[in-house]
Design an enzyme around this catalytic site. Structure first.
Site, PDB file in Angstrom:
ATOM      1  N   SER A 145       0.811  -1.276  -0.087  1.00 10.58           N
ATOM      2  CA  SER A 145       0.044   0.175  -0.093  1.00 10.58           C
ATOM      3  C   SER A 145       0.981   1.413   0.098  1.00 10.58           C
ATOM      4  CB  SER A 145      -0.897   0.010   1.290  1.00 10.58           C
ATOM      5  OG  SER A 145      -1.512   1.289   1.387  1.00 10.58           O
ATOM      6  N   TYR A 162      -1.585  -1.059  10.188  1.00 16.15           N
ATOM      7  CA  TYR A 162      -1.634  -1.231   8.670  1.00 16.15           C
ATOM      8  C   TYR A 162      -0.340  -0.611   8.255  1.00 16.15           C
ATOM      9  CZ  TYR A 162      -3.707  -1.122   4.095  1.00 16.15           C
ATOM     10  OH  TYR A 162      -4.019  -1.253   2.845  1.00 16.15           O
ATOM     11  N   LYS A 187       2.389  -2.634   6.226  1.00 14.84           N
ATOM     12  CA  LYS A 187       2.885  -2.684   4.502  1.00 14.84           C
ATOM     13  C   LYS A 187       4.309  -2.365   4.445  1.00 14.84           C
ATOM     14  CE  LYS A 187      -1.438  -3.839   3.028  1.00 14.84           C
ATOM     15  NZ  LYS A 187      -1.774  -4.985   2.303  1.00 14.84           N
TER      16      LYS A 187
HETATM   17  N1  NAP Z   1      -8.830  -0.819  -2.179  1.00 17.55           N
HETATM   18  C1  NAP Z   1      -7.600  -0.070  -1.909  1.00 17.55           C
HETATM   19  O1  NAP Z   1      -7.612   1.312  -2.149  1.00 17.55           O
HETATM   20  C2  NAP Z   1      -6.340  -0.397  -1.286  1.00 17.55           C
HETATM   21  C3  NAP Z   1      -5.010   0.409  -1.295  1.00 17.55           C
HETATM   22  C4  NAP Z   1      -3.916  -0.031  -0.855  1.00 17.55           C
HETATM   23  C5  NAP Z   1      -3.772  -1.516  -0.556  1.00 17.55           C
HETATM   24  N2  NAP Z   1      -4.855  -2.346  -0.546  1.00 17.55           N
HETATM   25  C6  NAP Z   1      -4.520  -3.706  -0.274  1.00 17.55           C
HETATM   26  O2  NAP Z   1      -5.224  -4.508  -1.394  1.00 17.55           O
HETATM   27  C7  NAP Z   1      -5.815  -5.495  -0.539  1.00 17.55           C
HETATM   28  C8  NAP Z   1      -6.984  -6.153  -0.909  1.00 17.55           C
HETATM   29  O3  NAP Z   1      -7.809  -5.175  -0.101  1.00 17.55           O
HETATM   30  P1  NAP Z   1      -9.371  -4.730  -0.854  1.00 17.55           P
HETATM   31  O4  NAP Z   1      -9.307  -3.177  -0.995  1.00 17.55           O
HETATM   32  O5  NAP Z   1      -9.678  -5.445  -2.007  1.00 17.55           O
HETATM   33  O6  NAP Z   1     -10.233  -4.982   0.519  1.00 17.55           O
HETATM   34  P2  NAP Z   1     -11.332  -6.245   0.610  1.00 17.55           P
HETATM   35  O7  NAP Z   1     -12.274  -6.124  -0.154  1.00 17.55           O
HETATM   36  O8  NAP Z   1     -11.778  -5.896   2.113  1.00 17.55           O
HETATM   37  O9  NAP Z   1     -10.519  -7.310   0.374  1.00 17.55           O
HETATM   38  C9  NAP Z   1      -9.720  -8.102   1.459  1.00 17.55           C
HETATM   39  C10 NAP Z   1      -9.592  -9.688   1.086  1.00 17.55           C
HETATM   40  O10 NAP Z   1      -8.650 -10.123   2.189  1.00 17.55           O
HETATM   41  C11 NAP Z   1      -9.460 -11.418   2.526  1.00 17.55           C
HETATM   42  N3  NAP Z   1      -8.951 -11.507   3.943  1.00 17.55           N
HETATM   43  C12 NAP Z   1      -8.952 -10.830   5.179  1.00 17.55           C
HETATM   44  N4  NAP Z   1      -8.427 -11.577   6.031  1.00 17.55           N
HETATM   45  C13 NAP Z   1      -8.213 -12.914   5.580  1.00 17.55           C
HETATM   46  C14 NAP Z   1      -7.622 -14.009   6.295  1.00 17.55           C
HETATM   47  N5  NAP Z   1      -7.247 -13.890   7.704  1.00 17.55           N
HETATM   48  N6  NAP Z   1      -7.299 -14.937   5.495  1.00 17.55           N
HETATM   49  C15 NAP Z   1      -7.514 -14.991   4.241  1.00 17.55           C
HETATM   50  N7  NAP Z   1      -8.306 -13.886   3.359  1.00 17.55           N
HETATM   51  C16 NAP Z   1      -8.327 -12.825   4.340  1.00 17.55           C
HETATM   52  C17 NAP Z   1     -10.711 -11.153   2.483  1.00 17.55           C
HETATM   53  O11 NAP Z   1     -11.617 -12.289   2.397  1.00 17.55           O
HETATM   54  P3  NAP Z   1     -12.394 -13.127   3.544  1.00 17.55           P
HETATM   55  O12 NAP Z   1     -12.824 -11.909   4.542  1.00 17.55           O
HETATM   56  O13 NAP Z   1     -13.508 -13.975   2.959  1.00 17.55           O
HETATM   57  O14 NAP Z   1     -11.317 -13.998   4.259  1.00 17.55           O
HETATM   58  C18 NAP Z   1     -10.920 -10.324   1.222  1.00 17.55           C
HETATM   59  O15 NAP Z   1     -11.201 -11.304   0.166  1.00 17.55           O
HETATM   60  C19 NAP Z   1      -5.260  -5.694   0.848  1.00 17.55           C
HETATM   61  O16 NAP Z   1      -4.165  -6.153   1.049  1.00 17.55           O
HETATM   62  C20 NAP Z   1      -5.224  -4.195   0.934  1.00 17.55           C
HETATM   63  O17 NAP Z   1      -4.257  -3.751   2.234  1.00 17.55           O
HETATM   64  C21 NAP Z   1      -6.026  -1.837  -0.993  1.00 17.55           C
END
Ligand code: NAP
Length: 257
Positions: free
Chosen positions: A149, A163, A167
């Site tokens: 991130s 967080y 990261k």
């Molecule tokens: N969206 C953004 O703007 C953004 C920006 C920077 C970084 N990111 C990074 O991108 C990644 C995806 O995030 P997102 O934005 O798509 O959020 P999201 O929609 O909340 O997705 C998070 C995913 O992680 C899974 N997860 C959480 N805890 C878990 C565990 N203990 N074991 C296995 N799976 C787990 C969740 O699945 P379950 O709940 O079904 O387990 C879900 O599929 C993350 O690493 C986040 O930090 C996102």
């Protein structure tokens, strides 16, 4: 008749097997779909199996094979089982996208040890357990992509010590695993640092927060998950064959503004 384009072949993933953690919602769904469109069979890991089945259908609609595996990345045994299921079903593992993550915002003076540890356990430790298991199964040409991130590099106004630490730690983990595995095992390890992309994680923000952050983004908008998925597909394949140990920032210019 289509014209042969050898350079575009370097972005293809035909015959490869990719694992995507956190493939039950948000960015992980976009990554799984894009990897499949590029030709890979995709193994999907997360805790919500019903949601993984929906992603599985999206992958299969591209003509590729998919497997949904209930996975909790905080548990090393579960990470090993995910990789073992991939090898059993599809015979190999070429790409791992460590995407599972949780985001919290808790003021540092109020954050409990359990709250802090739970974020590190998923975002940092989970990526390490899964990378260890996947690297043991990968052969020459493997690619591990850790979804980091911009919070590993900068701040964004919310109290996110756990967080941000997870990261920044993931970027350090990326460099060290690249050092250990690129020469010795032929496995490249990189991280991608997204700015703001619509997902269930960003839906949790308070009203007005994203609009305020948008003022910092040179592109003047949040990202489309497909724009991030394109970077993941690139890093996964031979087109990125000389890129390892790097953090690729995909943020519409946020971190340089
Ligand atoms: N969206 C953004 O703007 C953004 C920006 C920077 C970084 N990111 C990074 O991108 C990644 C995806 O995030 P997102 O934005 O798509 O959020 P999201 O929609 O909340 O997705 C998070 C995913 O992680 C899974 N997860 C959480 N805890 C878990 C565990 N203990 N074991 C296995 N799976 C787990 C969740 O699945 P379950 O709940 O079904 O387990 C879900 O599929 C993350 O690493 C986040 O930090 C996102």
């Amino acid at each position: 008749m289509s014209v042969p384009s050898p350079i575009l072949d370097a972005f293809g993933l035909h015959g490869r097997v990719a694992i995507v953690t956190g493939a039950s919602s948000g960015l992980g769904v976009a990554f799984a779909q894009a990897l499949a469109e590029a030709g890979a069979d995709v193994v999907l890991g997360a805790r919500r199996v019903d949601r993984l089945e929906q992603t599985k259908a999206l992958v299969e609609a591209t003509g590729r094979r998919a497997l949904a595996v209930a996975t909790d990345v905080a548990d090393p045994d579960s990470c090993r089982a995910l990789v073992a299921a991939a090898v059993e079903a599809f015979g190999r593992v070429d790409v791992l996208v460590n995407n599972a993550g949780i985001g919290t915002a808790v003021p540092a003076l109020k954050e409990t040890p359990e709250q802090f540890r739970s974020v590190i356990d998923v975002n940092l430790n989970g990526a390490y357990w899964t990378a260890q298991a996947a690297a043991a199964a990968m052969t020459d040409g493997g690619s591990i992509i850790n979804i980091s991130s911009v919070l590993g590099i900068t701040t964004a106004g919310l109290p996110q010590a756990a967080y941000a630490a997870s990261k920044a730690g993931l970027d350090g983990l990326t460099r060290d695993l690249a050092q250990q595995w690129t020469g010795r095992r032929g496995i490249r390890v990189n991280s991608v640092a997204p700015g703001f992309f619509a997902s269930e994680m960003t839906e949790q923000y308070a009203d007005g927060y994203l609009a305020k952050q948008q003022e910092r983004i040179l592109a003047g908008r949040t990202g489309d998950p497909r724009e991030l998925a394109a970077t993941v597909v690139f890093l996964a394949g031979p087109g990125a064959g000389y890129i390892t140990g790097q953090t690729i920032v995909v943020d519409g210019g946020l971190t340089i503004a």
